[in-house]
Structure formats: structure tokens, C-alpha cells
Motif scaffolding. Sequence first.
Motif, PDB file in Angstrom:
ATOM      1  N   ASP A   1      42.462 -72.929   7.124  1.00  0.00           N
ATOM      2  CA  ASP A   1      43.511 -72.638   8.096  1.00  0.00           C
ATOM      3  C   ASP A   1      42.972 -72.003   9.374  1.00  0.00           C
ATOM      4  O   ASP A   1      43.753 -71.553  10.214  1.00  0.00           O
ATOM      5  N   HIS A   2      41.664 -71.952   9.534  1.00  0.00           N
ATOM      6  CA  HIS A   2      41.095 -71.370  10.751  1.00  0.00           C
ATOM      7  C   HIS A   2      41.641 -72.116  11.964  1.00  0.00           C
ATOM      8  O   HIS A   2      41.734 -73.347  11.965  1.00  0.00           O
ATOM      9  N   PRO A   3      42.032 -71.407  13.013  1.00  0.00           N
ATOM     10  CA  PRO A   3      42.656 -72.075  14.161  1.00  0.00           C
ATOM     11  C   PRO A   3      41.736 -73.010  14.931  1.00  0.00           C
ATOM     12  O   PRO A   3      42.220 -73.894  15.642  1.00  0.00           O
ATOM     13  N   VAL A   4      40.429 -72.847  14.799  1.00  0.00           N
ATOM     14  CA  VAL A   4      39.489 -73.736  15.487  1.00  0.00           C
ATOM     15  C   VAL A   4      39.185 -74.915  14.562  1.00  0.00           C
ATOM     16  O   VAL A   4      38.620 -74.718  13.480  1.00  0.00           O
ATOM     17  N   PRO A   5      39.552 -76.140  14.942  1.00  0.00           N
ATOM     18  CA  PRO A   5      39.354 -77.280  14.035  1.00  0.00           C
ATOM     19  C   PRO A   5      37.918 -77.449  13.564  1.00  0.00           C
ATOM     20  O   PRO A   5      37.682 -77.804  12.399  1.00  0.00           O
TER      21      PRO A   5
ATOM     22  N   VAL B   1      35.664 -75.193  12.969  1.00  0.00           N
ATOM     23  CA  VAL B   1      35.363 -74.209  11.927  1.00  0.00           C
ATOM     24  C   VAL B   1      36.052 -74.599  10.620  1.00  0.00           C
ATOM     25  O   VAL B   1      35.452 -74.540   9.541  1.00  0.00           O
ATOM     26  N   ALA B   2      37.310 -75.004  10.702  1.00  0.00           N
ATOM     27  CA  ALA B   2      38.026 -75.418   9.500  1.00  0.00           C
ATOM     28  C   ALA B   2      37.387 -76.660   8.883  1.00  0.00           C
ATOM     29  O   ALA B   2      37.277 -76.770   7.659  1.00  0.00           O
ATOM     30  N   ALA B   3      36.972 -77.608   9.717  1.00  0.00           N
ATOM     31  CA  ALA B   3      36.338 -78.830   9.217  1.00  0.00           C
ATOM     32  C   ALA B   3      35.015 -78.509   8.532  1.00  0.00           C
ATOM     33  O   ALA B   3      34.679 -79.100   7.501  1.00  0.00           O
ATOM     34  N   ASP B   4      34.250 -77.597   9.106  1.00  0.00           N
ATOM     35  CA  ASP B   4      32.988 -77.212   8.482  1.00  0.00           C
ATOM     36  C   ASP B   4      33.242 -76.561   7.129  1.00  0.00           C
ATOM     37  O   ASP B   4      32.556 -76.858   6.143  1.00  0.00           O
ATOM     38  N   ALA B   5      34.265 -75.705   7.047  1.00  0.00           N
ATOM     39  CA  ALA B   5      34.588 -75.051   5.782  1.00  0.00           C
ATOM     40  C   ALA B   5      35.010 -76.072   4.732  1.00  0.00           C
ATOM     41  O   ALA B   5      34.623 -75.972   3.564  1.00  0.00           O
ATOM     42  N   ALA B   6      35.781 -77.074   5.133  1.00  0.00           N
ATOM     43  CA  ALA B   6      36.208 -78.105   4.190  1.00  0.00           C
ATOM     44  C   ALA B   6      35.014 -78.879   3.656  1.00  0.00           C
ATOM     45  O   ALA B   6      34.945 -79.193   2.457  1.00  0.00           O
TER      46      ALA B   6
END
Length: 728
Positions: free
Chosen positions: A24-28, A30-35
Motif C-alpha cells: 500500500d505504499h503510495p509510491v508505485p 516502492v509498492a511494486a518492488d515490495a510485491a
Amino acid sequence: MTSRTGAAVPAARTAPAVEPDPLDHPVPRVAADAATVECLLRCWVRETGPPRPAGGALLVPLAATGGALLVPVRYWSATGWHRFGPPALESAPPDAPPVDAVTLAGLLAREAGYGRRAAEAPGGPAPRAGSPGAGRPGAEGAGGRGSATGRVPAGAQDGACPGPSAGAAAPARAAPADGPEAGAVAASSGPSAAPPAPGGTDPLRPAAAAGPSETAAVRACPAGSPGHPPVAVPAGDLPEADAAAFAGRVADSVRRTAAFLGYRRAEPADPGTGGPFLAAEQSVVLGHPMHPAPAGREGLTDAECRRYSPQARGSFPLHWFAVDRSVLAADSAWTERGRVVPADQIAASLAASGVRLPGGAVPLPLHPWQAREVRQRTGVAELFAAGLLRDLGPCGEPWHPTSSARTVYRPGAPAMLKLSLAPPVTGSRREHLRTELHRGVEVHRLLRGGLGARLRAAFPGRPGFDIVRDPAWLAVDGPDGGPVAGLDVVIRHCPFGPADDAACVAGLTAPRPWPGRTRLSSRLAQLVIRLAARTGRPVRVVAAEWFLRYLHVVVRPLLWLDGEAGIALEAHQRNTLVLLDADGWPAGGRYRGNQGCAYRESRRPELQRRLPGVGSRSGSFVADHVADERFLYDLGVDNVLGLVGAFGSQRLCDERVLLAALRRFLAAAASGPARLSSSLPARFLDSPTLRCGADLLTRLYGPDEPVGPVETPSVHVTIANPLHPATA
């Protein structure tokens, strides 16, 4: 408790404060890297088999690098659908940034390469059976970084479902009579029991689990340090791992996922043009949870990626070739008003009015990407030079890619089109084999010849259960009469209208953005929460009932087809669709993907009576043990256990409750008054281990959809069965 260096480590906190979900990180980006990090780690856990961490963090030993990773565990799943936080190097200072997906990919690839070279070196360790991760110190390092502070990485949470994970390899035990020992990692070439069929080297393109004779040697890498036992790696005819290429594919996937996520956050509402079916097909925004590079689109520009990807709600006109009838190959069992409609007539009816055909030519639709790529091939260029092929260019209304990217849908059209697609999507070239084209028509003829009526009688009422038919195809032969690879199309019947709520299970369980919400969630979660609010019952109770209904209206008919007809379907989550009623409960099901149908060898006489000559051109018959293992993986592991994992990891229901319900369902199907003839229920209950694809190792050593038994082997791993008493 000690760290990997032998120093004492304080006990871990088992219930740290809940951290925000990295997805749910607001920066796509960062969220994509986490996924992607989570995908890589889920693969690693499945393929190496660490035990459930005793505390809030998982230790990932890095023998080749001389260190380890500490990974916060947000949720530990009995079925392998774990949730992880950002990993950190064990020796890194507390303020160091977490390890990103590309770095993690490089580290894991380095481990795989190091282990294999060590195993194959003269005097290296002998092949070993058993778990690749048996005894690994997943719990030992759970307390901290191996420093004096013993600090748990930020983001660790107490996971549900205690006990071993089905994503982890089981302890070594006696091997089943028809397979390798638990934890063995093997290279397999698919179902060798059926002879090669005309037009291809592999009678069933999906990589069926190998029999004992097809299992490559398993070697182990040396321990990196005291307390770090060996890790099994594949050996034999597999090519050398290309760590740089692997990291590049992961980087490409992260970048594409970030773009998809940014676009979908900006426009979270589903457009109303395609109905619920298309919305579900476009919902797998983050990709497959067990794939290390689920959004890979190597070779595409950013504009092409958005245009051709379902995650971006892409659409495009088809590219058309004119094929001279002298080189046309086709078959059709498509009927209208009781008469067979030839495949070329169906194609002509789907062609745009602007497609101008030369005399004696037939229109062939292609994916625009494929049309560009295939023209570079020598054989195709020769057909153009001879005037047997003509390029008519892109034309017509836009078609929408479905979850597979190569099957396209146009609202209102009577057919969908399954196109060949050579450039790798998630690392795989997806071009039809001629055997697959024959198989789709063959399955339709079997169903139309009486089997479909028996299926409807066994599961009466609407919407019931059925197979989405692939009753026609078009292709091109070369001057020698052999198939020209990549110039073909499957014509698939489209049974879904704008009001039909038909959702592929992968799309239903996938987290995605929603209007008015900052957190990702799946449609499955939305349905269950809404049903709970409407009925006044707890969410966990509604989730359990939803799951039970799914088992009865979707899984039971699949078992019936196996038991009554000897047809084992490739019923993984993308191939399985659930039909929902107006309230959101499962009411029926559909299977698609007839190229993945396998006929049991033991049922050959019966199927031959139903359809004389069946299998002669499709190469669909396989040994029963191959059908057993593949069916159990696709339906059992990927589909049903994956659904259990989705319910659990999304905090909708305790996985233990759903696994208990699944045991009761399988027991009734195996031996109750309403028992079925399929062998899967008993095998699913009684097998201590299950075989499944090892996507991380496969990405390093070969593609995930092999087209030949030697050139492109796939890799499988044996995992613990969460239904078995020894694991539960």
C-alpha cells in the motif's frame, strides 16, 4: 538461541507492532518492488523448505555471499501464501535500506549457481535425497540480526496457522511408490508416456510431473557455515544459470508492475464496456504470487506494454495476414443451426470490413507483436516472397487481452481468439503446437458426442459446469507440409454475456486498487465482507461457506470428469472460472484451456469408443501417474490450496478451518455415499508430499512451458502436504 556466527541472541518479539502493508505504499515503484520481493521469497521458501520461524523473522542463509538475510514475516501460510516485509542483510547497520527485488534476485541466483558448481565439482558431495531445506535454521535466526541487540526487522508480525508450511519441503521420508522422495528437486521433461505427436515434440505442452525415470540427479551444495546444511539444486542436463539475465527479468517485472499499479491507482474503477468477465481478466495487477518475475514483458516498449497488457486495460486492433488456401491448415467442429461452420468462414466473419482479401485467400488474425516478430523468420519470409502470404496490416475494432495476454476478447463477438505469442511473457514463449490445436477440437467433439450431456445431468441446473470450447482453428503449413510455427489461431467460443459474472479465480483473489480506498484488496475480500454485512454473520463464517460452495460447484465437476471420463484438466487458477450469483456466492463453474487436457492411458478403450481415433493427432494420452501428478498440482496445489492461502493471507478465514473443510470434502468424494471415481481425492488426502513447479529455479534454468523433452526441461520440487496428518 545463537546467531549464524555463534553469538547469543536475545529471544525475538513474537507480536511486534503492526506495520503498514508495503503493497500500500503510495509510491508505485516502492509498492511494486515490495510485491516482487514477496514473490521471490515465496518461491524461495517453497523450493528450499525452511521450517516456520519461531519468531517474527525468517533467516535466509547466503552461503555464496558469506552472510544471510533477515526477513520480517507478516503472515506464515500453511499453503505457501506467505506475506513478508522488506528484507535486510544480517550484518547491515540498523539504518541501512532494505534489500530491493533486483538485489535479492542477484543474491538468490548467486546461491543457486554456487551450489550447483560445488555439487558438480570433482569430489563434491554425493547426490542426496530428502528435503532441500531439511534442518535449515529458519527458526534459529528468527530472533534478530546476530548482533547484540537481537532486533527484529521492522514489519515483522505474528503469522497465523502454526506448523509446517505446504510451501516448505517436508522432512525426508520414504518416497511414494510413484515419485521421488520428499524435497527432491528434479528436472523433468513432461509426460513421456505418450509418444510424440505430429506437429510437436511434446504431446502435452504443460509440464507434467515426471515419472521416476525422468528425474534428474539431485545434488547438494556444501554448507556455507556451521549450522547451514546443504541446499538441493538440480543437476543433469539443465543449462547453466544466467544470474544477470534473471536479475534483468526481475528488474523488468518491477518496472512494469510499477507502471500497472500507477495506472490502476489513477483509474481504479472498472470500465463498464466489458462486463464482469473482462474486469476479472484485468484484475491480476501484481501478477502470479508464486512467480519471481510475474509482470515480465521483455522486448516491449512502454507504449506497447500498456497497449498489450490486461493489467493496463489495454486494447488493440488485430493484425491480419492473407493466407493462400494452398498452405492453409484448419479444422472446425463449430456448429450453427446444426451445421458445421468452416474455420475460414468464422475468421472471415470476425474480420473487419476493412480487411481486403485477395482472391482465394483466407484471413488469419495475429497479435500485432507476433506479426512483427514472425516476419523475420526465414520460412515465413519465403512464403511472403512466393505470394502465399500477404500482410494486410492492423484493422478493425479493438480486442482486449485477457489474463493470459495472448487470448483476446471483444464484447459482443461470438468468439474469443487464442493467439500465438513468441516474445516471452513472464519468461515464456507462447506459440501453439499443432497437437494443441487438434486437442481443442477433439475435446469439443468428445463433449458433443454425449459426454457433455452426462456432465450436465450429473450437475443439473443453471449455470452448472461446462468446458469453454475451442472448436476451430486456423494455421499455415510450409511447402514441405509441416506446420509453420507461430502462424495460427484458436477460435474459442465465448459463452459470457455482459451480465454474466464469470471470474477467473486468479483475478478474484488478486489484490488491486479500488475507488475510494487507499489499500489494495481482492474482489474475493470485497465479496465476503459484503456478504457478511448483508447476512449479519462473521466474515470467517461467510468465507468458509463460500469456500465450501466453490468446492461443490467447481471442484467436484472437475473430479467427475477425471473419474467418469479419464480426462484430467489443467485446472489451475487462471484456467478456472467461477460463476457468481447476484449476491456473490459461487453458483457454477467453467474450465478453459483445452490444450491442457490429458487423457488417462487406462481409459483409452473407453475414449476410443466415444470418439474413434481420439488422441491420434493430439497426442493427449499420458500414463496415469503423469495425469495424477499434474492434475494434483494444477487443481490441488495451485487452485484449491491457492484459494485457501488467499483466504488466509487476506485475513478472511483461518487456513486451518478451510483445510479441515477440504479434508471432509475430499473424504466424502473418496469414500462416502456420493463418492467419485477420481483417484485425486484419496491421493490428495493420503500423500505426505505433493509435487509442484519450482518457478524460481525454472526461471534460472529453463522456461516454465517446455516445448521439448531435452532442450527446455522444467524444474519441480516436492513439498509437504498440509492435508496429511504428519503435516497438519
